[in-house]
Scaffold this motif. Structure first.
Motif, PDB file in Angstrom:
ATOM      1  N   UNK A 240       0.834  -1.167   0.114  1.00  0.00           N
ATOM      2  CA  UNK A 240      -0.072  -0.070  -0.039  1.00  0.00           C
ATOM      3  C   UNK A 240       0.886   1.229  -0.176  1.00  0.00           C
ATOM      4  N   UNK A 241       0.635   2.306  -0.435  1.00  0.00           N
ATOM      5  CA  UNK A 241       1.127   3.601  -0.593  1.00  0.00           C
ATOM      6  C   UNK A 241       0.821   4.267  -1.588  1.00  0.00           C
ATOM      7  N   UNK A 242       1.766   5.107  -2.260  1.00  0.00           N
ATOM      8  CA  UNK A 242       1.654   6.145  -3.273  1.00  0.00           C
ATOM      9  C   UNK A 242       2.761   6.252  -4.265  1.00  0.00           C
ATOM     10  N   UNK A 243       2.476   6.487  -5.615  1.00  0.00           N
ATOM     11  CA  UNK A 243       3.805   6.671  -6.413  1.00  0.00           C
ATOM     12  C   UNK A 243       3.436   7.682  -7.308  1.00  0.00           C
ATOM     13  N   UNK A 244       4.329   8.248  -7.834  1.00  0.00           N
ATOM     14  CA  UNK A 244       4.314   9.430  -8.594  1.00  0.00           C
ATOM     15  C   UNK A 244       3.521   8.961 -10.021  1.00  0.00           C
ATOM     16  N   UNK A 245       2.716   9.738 -10.544  1.00  0.00           N
ATOM     17  CA  UNK A 245       1.847   9.758 -11.646  1.00  0.00           C
ATOM     18  C   UNK A 245       2.910  10.136 -12.819  1.00  0.00           C
ATOM     19  N   UNK A 246       2.722   9.218 -13.909  1.00  0.00           N
ATOM     20  CA  UNK A 246       3.754   9.374 -15.116  1.00  0.00           C
ATOM     21  C   UNK A 246       3.503  10.875 -15.814  1.00  0.00           C
ATOM     22  N   UNK A 247       4.535  11.582 -15.987  1.00  0.00           N
ATOM     23  CA  UNK A 247       4.305  12.912 -16.539  1.00  0.00           C
ATOM     24  C   UNK A 247       3.699  13.921 -15.362  1.00  0.00           C
ATOM     25  N   UNK A 248       3.900  13.631 -14.295  1.00  0.00           N
ATOM     26  CA  UNK A 248       3.524  14.784 -13.255  1.00  0.00           C
ATOM     27  C   UNK A 248       4.352  15.750 -13.056  1.00  0.00           C
TER      28      UNK A 248
END
Length: 293
Positions: A240-248
Motif C-alpha cells: 500500500x502507498x503512493x507512487x508518482x503519476x507518469x508525467x506529473x
C-alpha cells in the motif's frame, strides 16, 4: 601480551556501532517517543545537532521506578523472552539506544507521568548511571537532551563536525519518513545556528491519513501528482502507498522514495525496491483495467 579490554572502553566502542550518526541518534529518540504514545514530537537542534539535540514529547513519561534502569544496557520493558519478538509491535525493544547515547554524549532526561508531580530532571554519566535528580516544571511526557554527541570519541567527533551539514540533511530525510507514516502524530523539527532565531525545518500537523501527511510535509502540488497503490505480492504480502503519476513533473531523485515494512521505515536498496514496486504497481493497474473492461 593479550589482555581483556577495559569495560568502559568496550562500552564506548560498541556504542559507536549502535549510534552510527546524527540521524540514528535522533531516530532512536523519536521512536522512544512514539512507543510512549506521543501525539506531539518536537526535535530541537542547536548548530545542526552538533551542540545539542532535544526530543520533547507528550507521551506517558517515565515511572520513577525506572529512572535508573532507563539508561542501562539491555534493560527494556518491551522484551523478556526471545519468543516475544514474534508479537513485537513497538519500534524499539533491545534497550541499547539511551545507554549508547550516554557513552557518547552528555544525557539528561526531564520526565513526568500522569501520577507524578512535579516532573524530575534526571542526569546520567557516561556509564548510564543516574547521578542526579532535581524537581522541575513540565507537562506529562519526556524531554531527552543530548549534548556534544560523539565528544567521547575524538576522531569520530572531529569527522562529525566536519560533515555536520551532510549529516543534518540525512537526519531531515529520516524525520520526513516518520512524519509521513505516523498518522495522528504532530512532528516539528527546528534548528538554531549561533544566536539567530530558530528556523523550522519540518512541521506536520498529525494528519489522519498518509496523504494528509504528504501534503503537510511536501505540499499539495506533490500530493496531487501521486496515485494510490493497493496491490498484493505473489507471496501474499500487501503493498500500500503512493507512487508518482507518469508525467506529473515530480522529482527524479531517490531522496523522496520512502519504504516501510509493517509501518517501520526501512532503507531498501533504491534500484531493487523501485523495480519491485514498479512490477507490482504495473500488475495491479492491469488488473484494474481488465475489471473495468
Amino acid at each position: 601480551m593479550i589482555q581483556a579490554i577495559d569495560k568502559g572502553v568496550v562500552h564506548r566502542i560498541c556504542s559507536g556501532q549502535v549510534i552510527l550518526d546524527l540521524a540514528t541518534a535522533v531516530k532512536e529518540l523519536v521512536e522512544n517517543a512514539l512507543d510512549a504514545g506521543a501525539t506531539t514530537v518536537e526535535v530541537r537542534l542547536k548548530e545542526h545537532g552538533s551542540e545539542l539535540i532535544e526530543i520533547a514529547d507528550n507521551g506517558s513519561g517515565v515511572d520513577p521506578a525506572n529512572y535508573q534502569s532507563l539508561t542501562l544496557k539491555y534493560h527494556t520493558s518491551k522484551l523478556q523472552r526471545f519468543s516475544d519478538l514474534q508479537a513485537m509491535s513497538t519500534f524499539g525493544f533491545r534497550g541499547e539506544a539511551l545507554s549508547s547515547l550516554c557513552a557518547l554524549a552528555s544525557v539528561s532526561v526531564t520526565t513526568r507521568t500522569a501520577n507524578t508531580n512535579p516532573a524530575q530532571r534526571l542526569t546520567y554519566d557516561h556509564t548510564g548511571a543516574l547521578v542526579g535528580t532535581a524537581p522541575t516544571a513540565r507537562a506529562v511526557g519526556s524531554t531527552v537532551a543530548v549534548k556534544d554527541l560523539f565528544k567521547t570519541l575524538p576522531v569520530r567527533h572531529k569527522e562529525f563536525l566536519r560533515h555536520v551539514k551532510r549529516e543534518f540533511a540525512k537526519l531531515v530525510t529520516v524525520l520526513q519518513a516518520y512524519a509521513l507514516i505516523s498518522t495522528g502524530v504532530r512532528m516539528i523539527c527546528t534548528n538554531q545556528v549561533g544566536t539567530a532565531a530558530r528556523s523550522t525545518v519540518l512541521s506536520s500537523t498529525g494528519g489522519k491519513t498518509m496523504r494528509d501527511n504528504i501534503v503537510n510535509v511536501f505540499g499539495s502540488k506533490l500530493a496531487d501528482g501521486l496515485v494510490p497503490v493497493d496491490a498484493e505480492t505473489p507471496g501474499g504480502s500487501k503493498l500500500e502507498g503512493f507512487v508518482s503519476r507518469a508525467g506529473a513533473g515530480s522529482r527524479g531523485g531517490g531522496d523522496r522514495q520512502f519504504c516501510y515494512v509493517n509501518g517501520r521505515p526501512v532503507d531498501l536498496p533504491k534500484v531493487h525496491s523501485t523495480e519491485k514496486i514498479n512490477h507490482y504497481v504495473e500488475n495491479n493497474v492491469r488488473k484494474q483495467q481488465r475489471k473495468q473492461c
